[in-house]
Design an enzyme around this catalytic site. Structure first.
Site, PDB file in Angstrom:
ATOM      1  CB  THR A 222      -1.942 -45.697  55.468  1.00 26.55           C
ATOM      2  OG1 THR A 222      -2.950 -44.928  54.807  1.00 26.55           O
ATOM      3  CG2 THR A 222      -2.228 -45.736  56.957  1.00 26.55           C
TER       4      THR A 222
ATOM      5  CG  ASP B  79      11.810 -48.658  52.904  1.00 23.71           C
ATOM      6  OD1 ASP B  79      11.091 -47.735  52.484  1.00 23.71           O
ATOM      7  OD2 ASP B  79      12.902 -48.954  52.394  1.00 23.71           O
TER       8      ASP B  79
ATOM      9  CG  ASP C 193       6.366 -48.714  52.048  1.00 25.22           C
ATOM     10  OD1 ASP C 193       7.224 -49.401  51.481  1.00 25.22           O
ATOM     11  OD2 ASP C 193       6.638 -47.638  52.611  1.00 25.22           O
ATOM     12  N   GLY C 194       6.357 -51.226  49.926  1.00 26.37           N
ATOM     13  CA  GLY C 194       6.734 -51.517  48.539  1.00 26.37           C
ATOM     14  C   GLY C 194       6.030 -52.758  48.016  1.00 26.37           C
TER      15      GLY C 194
ATOM     16  CB  THR D 206       0.935 -43.420  42.738  1.00 17.45           C
ATOM     17  OG1 THR D 206       1.256 -43.079  44.107  1.00 17.45           O
ATOM     18  CG2 THR D 206      -0.260 -44.362  42.724  1.00 17.45           C
TER      19      THR D 206
ATOM     20  CG  ASP E 251       9.143 -45.496  50.147  1.00 18.64           C
ATOM     21  OD1 ASP E 251       8.804 -45.957  51.245  1.00 18.64           O
ATOM     22  OD2 ASP E 251      10.123 -45.923  49.512  1.00 18.64           O
TER      23      ASP E 251
ATOM     24  CG  ASP F 130      12.805 -44.423  52.857  1.00 22.17           C
ATOM     25  OD1 ASP F 130      11.997 -44.867  53.698  1.00 22.17           O
ATOM     26  OD2 ASP F 130      13.050 -44.984  51.769  1.00 22.17           O
TER      27      ASP F 130
END
Length: 210
Positions: A33, A69, A72-73, A83, A90, A94
């Site tokens: 999300t 970026d 979320d990592g 996953t 991702d 990008d």
């Protein structure tokens, strides 16, 4: 020295991001999300503001949402690892965000009649995709290519600073930043290809592990 500074800066950002990541995970927000929301934010900043000449607002919005970026990592790591779909999403988002940023910059410079700046923006758009492709292709062949002086964060930072300086100091700052970015991006492609070549030489040599 540049690599040491890069690692130090990322470590500092991680310390800032981790509390935010924990809060979002506790609230039930997924890393995917955040990935999509970050991309949408970059699109708004690039297309809604940057392309229309609102360089300060566009640069600030893109910078803030580009930091997702890292967020979320961090969230993926805290929740047990990314996953396969999360990694795919991702990487894909990008590319969407990067295309929007450099497409918006190219559109703006074309409207200003700056052909040299437009050329630099188009080169950055093409070479930025190549930087990512080289890494993805290397990983698909079982090797690594996570090297280079101009990874995604650095590329967005350079164009963002160029946009801010163009709005606040002198319009020539943006084309100059783009030509600088084009040069370091091409150099990064060379670094990654050399890194893969060395690995391939070892794998493909008689008695190698290929």
């Amino acid at each position: 020295m540049a690599k040491i500074f890069q690692v130090s800066a990322r470590a500092g950002m991680t310390r800032v991001v981790e509390p935010i990541a924990r809060s979002l995970l506790r609230a039930g927000v997924s890393p995917n999300t955040v990935t999509v929301a970050g991309t949408l934010g970059v699109l708004v900043g690039a297309i809604g503001f940057g392309a229309r000449g609102h360089l300060v607002a566009g640069a600030l919005i893109v910078t803030v949402f580009a930091l997702t970026d890292l967020l979320d990592g961090t969230m993926a790591r805290m929740s047990g690892g990314s996953t396969r779909f999360g990694a795919f999403l991702d990487s894909s988002m990008d590319r969407v965000a990067d295309s929007a940023v450099f497409g918006a910059v190219a559109f703006y410079l074309a409207g200003q009649g700056d052909r040299a700046g437009l050329a630099a923006a188009l080169i950055c758009l093409a070479v930025g995709g190549l930087v990512s492709y080289v890494k993805a292709r290397a990983e698909g062949l079982g090797m690594t290519s996570n090297v280079g002086i101009a990874e995604r964060t650095e590329r967005l930072l350079i164009v963002g600073v160029g946009g801010l300086l163009a709005a606040l100091v002198h319009p020539a700052a943006l084309p100059i930043a783009l030509w600088l970015l084009a040069a370091v991006s091409l150099f990064t492609v060379g670094q990654r290809m050399r890194h893969v070549y060395r690995q391939a030489q070892q794998v493909d040599a008689p008695g190698g592990h290929g």
